[in-house]
Design an enzyme around this catalytic site. Structure first.
Site, PDB file in Angstrom:
ATOM      1  CG  ASP A  84       0.235  -0.541   2.447  1.00 25.03           C
ATOM      2  OD1 ASP A  84       1.012  -0.045   2.901  1.00 25.03           O
ATOM      3  OD2 ASP A  84      -1.650  -0.015   3.577  1.00 25.03           O
ATOM      4  CB  SER A  85       4.393   1.302  -0.302  1.00 28.67           C
ATOM      5  OG  SER A  85       4.937   0.857  -1.138  1.00 28.67           O
ATOM      6  CG  ASP A 108       0.471  -4.202   2.366  1.00 29.97           C
ATOM      7  OD1 ASP A 108       0.163  -4.773   2.977  1.00 29.97           O
ATOM      8  OD2 ASP A 108       1.087  -2.642   2.007  1.00 29.97           O
ATOM      9  CD  GLU A 155       0.766  -1.936   7.862  1.00 33.23           C
ATOM     10  OE1 GLU A 155       0.390  -0.884   8.552  1.00 33.23           O
ATOM     11  OE2 GLU A 155       1.072  -0.814   6.995  1.00 33.23           O
ATOM     12  CD  GLU A 198       7.459  -0.549   7.243  1.00 31.33           C
ATOM     13  OE1 GLU A 198       7.039  -0.980   7.136  1.00 31.33           O
ATOM     14  OE2 GLU A 198       7.797   0.895   7.152  1.00 31.33           O
TER      15      GLU A 198
HETATM   16  O1  KIV Z   1       3.698  -1.106   1.754  1.00 34.36           O
HETATM   17  C1  KIV Z   1       4.649  -1.518   1.340  1.00 34.36           C
HETATM   18  O2  KIV Z   1       5.284  -1.228   0.278  1.00 34.36           O
HETATM   19  C2  KIV Z   1       5.302  -2.304   2.916  1.00 34.36           C
HETATM   20  C3  KIV Z   1       6.797  -2.366   2.749  1.00 34.36           C
HETATM   21  C4  KIV Z   1       7.477  -0.820   3.691  1.00 34.36           C
HETATM   22  C5  KIV Z   1       7.194  -3.502   3.744  1.00 34.36           C
HETATM   23  O3  KIV Z   1       4.220  -2.058   3.352  1.00 34.36           O
END
Ligand code: KIV
Length: 279
Positions: free
Chosen positions: A44-45, A83, A115, A183
């Site tokens: 979700d980045s 994610d 998460e 993380e």
């Molecule tokens: O969303 C993402 O890219 C992540 C990474 C930072 C592990 O969760």
């Protein structure tokens, strides 16, 4: 190369390391898939590096499905992780299962990541019980970073904080998560947790002792100015390289250097002469 599977990644624990990178679209999926890296995370980045949000919390399920589909259509080899975005799994367990199912069924992911702390273990278990493989993301959890006081190392403050991270990892493993991602966890704590878990661990800002590592691809190649995690590593300045090319193109257009004859289509000179003559 054969498709990477969850049992294959599990079999690497204690044998050799493995790596994961983010991808959110077809071109980057092709690059990662052909690189030998074992896993792709549609993180979700993407909220920041693809969609221009200031964080991950605004990302919706539909946006995740859209990007996961592009990756799912393109990848041939990597194990694919989708994610779960903020509020796709926190409010209601049935909704969490349905949303996890969308990433598998509609978007072609092999597993999902969520998460949380041990409080999310019942949700993780329900998704696993529905037949969907889950990676638990513990430590710094960007979706709720504001409530954790921002981007900080988690678990190093005192004994209770370190014990909480260990308990989160053990609870997620007991819930059936096949892998735990840590993380921003102190390196020696992450190494100890890795030694306590039967399932593989993946670290980002969690030191060398994890079984695998992950980085955000757009950050590692300088593709998104202004976006940076303090524990990332820049492998190339690809963003700068692309911008240099854009500036050169701009100059070439202004100076009449582009397009050249090799970028243009010819026409029979006689045809042109007749047009000019008004024939
Ligand atoms: O969303 C993402 O890219 C992540 C990474 C930072 C592990 O969760």
């Amino acid at each position: 190369m054969a498709k990477v599977t969850i049992p294959f990644i599990q079999s690497l624990k204690g044998q050799r390391k493995f790596a994961m990178l983010t991808a959110y679209d077809a071109p980057f999926t092709r690059l990662v898939d052909d690189s030998g890296v074992e896993m792709i995370l549609v993180g979700d980045s993407l909220g920041m590096v693809m969609l221009g949000y200031s964080g991950t919390s605004p990302v919706t399920m539909d946006e995740m499905v859209h990007h996961c589909k592009a990756v799912g259509r393109t990848a041939k080899t990597c194990l694919l992780v989708g994610d779960m975005p903020f509020m796709a799994y926190q409010a209601d367990i049935s909704e969490a299962i349905r949303n996890a199912g969308r990433l598998i069924k509609e978007a072609g992911m092999d597993c999902v990541k969520l998460e949380g702390t041990s409080k999310q273990a019942p949700t993780a278990k329900a998704i696993v019980d529905a037949g969907i493989a889950v990676i638990a993301h513990i430590g710094l959890t960007p979706q709720t970073a504001a409530s954790l006081g921002g981007i900080n190392v988690i678990g190093g403050q005192n004994y209770a904080a370190a014990k909480r991270i260990l308990d989160d990892a053990l609870a997620m493993e007991a819930a059936g998560c096949w892998c735990v991602l840590m993380e921003a966890v102190p390196a020696d704590l992450a190494a100890y947790i890795t030694s306590r878990l039967k399932v593989p661990t993946i670290g980002i800002g969690a030191g060398i002792g994890c079984d695998g590592q992950v980085l955000v691809t757009h950050e590692m190649f300088g593709m998104f100015p202004g976006f940076g995690l303090p524990f990332g590593k820049r492998y190339a300045e690809a963003g700068q390289l692309i911008q240099n090319g854009m500036q050169q193109y701009h100059q070439d257009v202004l100076n009449g250097q582009f397009p050249g004859a090799e970028n243009s289509f010819p026409i029979d000179a006689e045809l042109l002469r007749r047009l000019e003559a008004g024939a």
